[in-house]
Each structure stands twice: as C-alpha cells, then as structure tokens.
Design a protein around this motif. Structure first.
Motif, PDB file in Angstrom:
ATOM      1  N   GLY A   7       0.869  -1.169   0.000  1.00  0.00           N
ATOM      2  CA  GLY A   7       0.000   0.000   0.000  1.00  0.00           C
ATOM      3  C   GLY A   7       0.907   1.220   0.000  1.00  0.00           C
ATOM      4  N   THR A   8       0.767   2.062  -1.005  1.00  0.00           N
ATOM      5  CA  THR A   8       1.703   3.182  -1.156  1.00  0.00           C
ATOM      6  C   THR A   8       1.441   4.313  -0.169  1.00  0.00           C
ATOM      7  OG1 THR A   8       0.265   4.105  -2.885  1.00  0.00           O
ATOM      8  CG2 THR A   8       2.070   2.688  -3.600  1.00  0.00           C
ATOM      9  N   ASP A   9       0.278   4.311   0.461  1.00  0.00           N
ATOM     10  CA  ASP A   9      -0.066   5.333   1.452  1.00  0.00           C
ATOM     11  C   ASP A   9       0.258   4.790   2.842  1.00  0.00           C
ATOM     12  OD1 ASP A   9      -1.263   7.104   3.224  1.00  0.00           O
ATOM     13  OD2 ASP A   9      -3.045   7.400   2.013  1.00  0.00           O
ATOM     14  N   VAL A  10       1.282   5.360   3.482  1.00  0.00           N
ATOM     15  CA  VAL A  10       1.673   4.877   4.809  1.00  0.00           C
ATOM     16  C   VAL A  10       1.147   5.777   5.925  1.00  0.00           C
ATOM     17  CG1 VAL A  10       3.733   3.701   3.953  1.00  0.00           C
ATOM     18  CG2 VAL A  10       3.905   6.085   4.745  1.00  0.00           C
ATOM     19  N   SER A  11       0.192   6.629   5.614  1.00  0.00           N
ATOM     20  CA  SER A  11      -0.358   7.507   6.646  1.00  0.00           C
ATOM     21  C   SER A  11      -1.050   6.712   7.748  1.00  0.00           C
ATOM     22  CB  SER A  11      -1.348   8.507   6.028  1.00  0.00           C
ATOM     23  OG  SER A  11      -2.456   7.845   5.443  1.00  0.00           O
ATOM     24  N   TRP A  12      -1.316   5.442   7.510  1.00  0.00           N
ATOM     25  CA  TRP A  12      -1.982   4.599   8.505  1.00  0.00           C
ATOM     26  C   TRP A  12      -1.183   4.482   9.796  1.00  0.00           C
ATOM     27  CZ3 TRP A  12       0.571   0.217  10.160  1.00  0.00           C
ATOM     28  CH2 TRP A  12       1.549  -0.327   9.315  1.00  0.00           C
ATOM     29  N   ILE A  13       0.124   4.727   9.743  1.00  0.00           N
ATOM     30  CA  ILE A  13       0.919   4.582  10.969  1.00  0.00           C
ATOM     31  C   ILE A  13       0.495   5.588  12.035  1.00  0.00           C
ATOM     32  CG2 ILE A  13       2.890   3.600   9.727  1.00  0.00           C
ATOM     33  CD1 ILE A  13       4.304   6.292   9.968  1.00  0.00           C
ATOM     34  N   TRP A  14      -0.156   6.669  11.626  1.00  0.00           N
ATOM     35  CA  TRP A  14      -0.603   7.678  12.592  1.00  0.00           C
ATOM     36  C   TRP A  14      -1.886   7.259  13.298  1.00  0.00           C
ATOM     37  CZ3 TRP A  14       2.583  11.494  14.032  1.00  0.00           C
ATOM     38  CH2 TRP A  14       3.702  11.715  13.212  1.00  0.00           C
ATOM     39  N   ASP A  15      -2.524   6.193  12.816  1.00  0.00           N
ATOM     40  CA  ASP A  15      -3.702   5.651  13.486  1.00  0.00           C
ATOM     41  C   ASP A  15      -3.363   4.473  14.392  1.00  0.00           C
ATOM     42  OD1 ASP A  15      -5.530   7.432  12.300  1.00  0.00           O
ATOM     43  OD2 ASP A  15      -5.640   6.213  10.491  1.00  0.00           O
TER      44      ASP A  15
END
Length: 456
Positions: free
Chosen positions: A361-369
C-alpha cells in the motif's frame, strides 16, 4: 484435450521452473502467462477441485495454514498458494502447477488464500465449497479507499459463489452483514469474551450501524470494532455464533488455550500461535473445518499442531537471540501486534520495517492511526528500538511523537546491520514488517542464516 489449456499449463510450468532455477520468487508470473494464453484457464483447472477459499483483511494466511493441517493429518492430498500470491495471477499459477498438461488436477483439494479485492473475480472461477471471511478493516487506502469498498468486493465474490457454505465472523458488524443478502448456508463464529489483559484505545472502522447509521453500543469489545455490538435504533446486533470461544484458559509465549463451544459441546482448544487476534483465526478455521466435513477432534488437532505462515508470529534464532517476525499492514493488525508485545514479560527489543511499495500500500499515513504510545508503557523493559525500510524516517518521526525516548531509537539503513545489532544482545526481539519488507527480510535471512525460501 483443449490445445489452449495444454499450452497455458505448459508455459506456466516452464516459467515457474525458470524462476526457481534463478532462485527468484516471481509467484505471479506463471499465472500471468497462463491467463494471457487462455483467459479462462482458472475456470477450466478448478472445475474438478474441491476448494476452500479464505478472504478478508487480516488473518488469511494463518487461517489457511490451520486448514492445511487438516488435510495433512487426514492424509488427503491438497495444494495451496502457500507463497502468499493471493491475486488471480498467483492463484492461477498454483492451479496450473497442480494440473497435468491435459488440464487434469493432480490433487483434488485446495486451500486458497484470496485477496479481498480479488475475491469478486476469483470466486466466479473457483466456485468454492466453503468460503471463510475473516474480517473487514481499513487497509491499503490507495487500493480500497474505505471499508465499505472492501466489503462490497467480498459481497460480489459471495454472489459469484452461490453454492459455497459461508463462514462469517459474527463479531464483525461488517462481515456479519454479508448474510443479509446471501442465500448461502452460513456458519457464524465469534468470541464471547475480552481477549487482552491490556488493550490499546484504538479507533473503530465501523462505529455506526451499517443499516441505519446509528452509533453501536457494545456489551464488550475484543479489538477494533469487533465484539458484542448492537444498534439501539434498528436492532441489528451480533448473531449467536455456531462456533464460539467462551473463555481464555491460558496465553503463553508460543501457544494459547481457550474454551470453545461447537456442535453443542464445550471443549478446550489449544492454538499453536500466540496473539489474541489469532483466537479469531482459529475459531474461523474450526468453523470452516466443520463446514468441510472434518470432525471437531480433527479441527482441534490441527489447531494445536499447524505450521505458522512465514512472517506471521514466526520465531527464529539469530545467534543466541530469539526473534519473532510479525506482518503488519494496517492500523488494526498493527495495534493487535502491539497488544501482544505489551502483554509479554521481561526485557525486549523492538524493530519495525516500513515500506511503501505496491504490495504494502503506497499510502503509509496509517501509521498515525496506530497506538505506538503503548511502547512507552514498557519503560525500562524496552531496551532498544530499530526502524528500517524505505520509510524509516517517517516511522522514526511517528515514534518520536509517540513519546519514545530518543536515546532508545536507532534508524538503520541495512537489514544486515540491524541483524548484527539484534544478535549482539540477549533480549528477545519482535520485528514488525510490511509485506515487501518481509520479503526483503526473508531474502536476507535465507542467504545469511539458511532460512528456507518463502515458496517452500
């Protein structure tokens, strides 16, 4: 004999052979070539194979390994996409590998892990006997966008498999809703109790009723949005499971034992893998085993002895140091891995390897959740933290904002350096990694430490 089938199977065999000689994984290429030569090759090769298909966001591989153990124990020949290539190309490649040049199956049973996005297409070809849906969580925002897109993909897959017996997670309001529209025979499984002594305050991917949008009330929560949900407005609620974990008897470093109710019987179930979330994987696999016609005793034996999938709570030694590998790819899965970590005892090391390639998944913004703040509760027990991978700097920033002491954080650019640092210490290390990072780690471990290749 169909010439196109023969050509497609032969070409697939040759491509796979070449990749193995070159010591390359390339698990999708044999299937890609076969589909190019014969677009409906999967339908042709699957028509005489009894298939159990496992899909959903988290837990697919572990569930498949447990189901495979059933066939091993029973002495029934089977095949699976053990490498983890779970899109249509990879699945086609494994069916081609199982076929003779005349297109006849060598083994007539299959355990297939299927990507939730690919399930709508794959089910139309496979027509599985049993379809196990593990859960639906937010995952790979660049592919799915939201949980409802994922759920819709799975629903289409179910529509394309009208003969399949469905095994659905009763505790997941999203997964359970599939039964509302499906005429299929359905078996529900679930967990009647909380599963963690300490649990992160994690976000819910489905906080509001899927029918009327009213906020759910919960009798208990196991993790994420799973648990005893009920809508105070329209009455939609958790269904009574046919296969149900009723209590936690013990949770150890390598295994756990729960009480299980199934077929009107209460029994102890030992699960050969730690982690509270794996209790769901075991319950789902037991439900699927019963749907396939296996006995409860056979399902219990498989749960107690199955081989873990690579990177899924896999345990190995680096020098004298114990290392555990855990795949993480979304907030729900990562939070559960952290729950496992903070409930462990003694001193420990921690590493997280974050990539952003297509497979991750190219969007790693999930780490902030993810509730990485849990790491700070470990205090002096947490000796050192390593971050690696293409997005190591992003991960380091997230841990900084989580409150991790800077003197414990190490950014490493090379996996060899990370392994050297880990094996020089006595404390066990938990390595969490995204999918492509797992493949890179596996390659390094295979070359330097003799770990078997992922496709074996």
């Amino acid at each position: 004999m169909n010439p196109r089938t023969t050509l497609a199977v032969f070409a697939s065999h040759m491509v796979r052979l070449a990749l193995r000689i070159l010591r390359r994984g390339g698990t999708a290429w044999p299937g890609k070539i076969a589909i190019k030569l014969c677009p409906d090759i999967l339908r042709r090769l699957a028509k005489d194979v009894e298939t159990v298909l496992v899909t959903g966001t988290n837990g697919k591989t572990t569930s498949c390994r447990l189901l495979e153990q059933l066939y091993i124990d029973a002495g029934r020949p089977y095949f699976s996409n053990k490498s983890g290539a779970n899109l249509i190309q990879g699945i086609t490649g494994d069916f081609a590998q199982n076929a003779t040049l005349l297109g006849r199956p060598k083994k007539r049973c299959a355990v297939i892990e299927c990507d939730e996005g690919a399930s709508k297409q794959v089910c139309a070809y496979l027509r599985p006997k049993v379809m196990l849906v593990t859960n639906v969580f937010g995952d790979q925002l660049d592919r799915f966008g939201d949980v409802y897109t994922t759920l819709e993909n799975i629903k289409i897959g179910v529509q394309n498999a009208p003969e399949a017996i469905l095994c659905l997670n009763a505790d997941d309001s999203l997964t359970a809703s599939i039964a509302d529209e499906a005429p299929n025979k359905t078996v529900f499984y679930g967990v009647d109790t909380e599963i963690y002594k300490e649990r992160a305050d994690e976000p819910s991917d489905a906080s509001h009723c899927i029918r009327c949008k009213t906020r759910y009330e919960y009798d208990y929560v196991t993790y994420g949005h799973l648990g005893g949900f009920r809508c105070p407005s329209c009455g939609y609620k958790r269904r009574e499971p046919d296969v149900c974990v009723t209590g936690i008897l013990s949770q150890g470093e390598d295994a756990q034992t729960v009480s299980l109710r199934a077929l009107g019987e209460e029994t102890a179930l030992t699960i050969n893998i730690p982690g509270g979330y794996n209790i769901y994987n075991a319950a789902g696999a037991v439900a699927a085993a019963l749907a396939l016609g296996f006995t409860l005793d056979a399902a219990k034996a498989a749960a107690a002895n199955f081989e873990r999938g690579f990177g899924r709570m896999e345990k190995l030694k680096l020098g004298g140091t114990t290392v555990r590998l855990i795949l993480v790819k979304n907030p729900a899965g990562c939070n559960q891995a952290l729950n496992y970590l903070v409930n462990a005892e003694g001193e420990l090391l921690y590493a997280i390897c974050l990539n952003d390639q297509t497979g991750d998944g190219t969007d790693v913004s999930w780490i902030w959740d993810v509730h990485f703040e849990q790491l700070c509760t470990l205090g002096a027990r947490l000796k050192e933290v390593f971050v690696a991978g293409a997005r190591a700097d992003d991960m380091a920033m997230r841990l900084k904002y989580a409150g991790l002491p800077p003197d414990k954080l190490r950014i490493v650019r090379d996996y060899g350096e990370m392994f050297d640092r880990i094996k020089s210490q006595s404390a066990p290390c938990t390595i969490m990694h995204t999918y492509t990072a797992m493949m890179e780690l596996r390659d390094k471990l295979s070359k330097d430490y003799g770990l078997k290749e992922f496709w074996m």
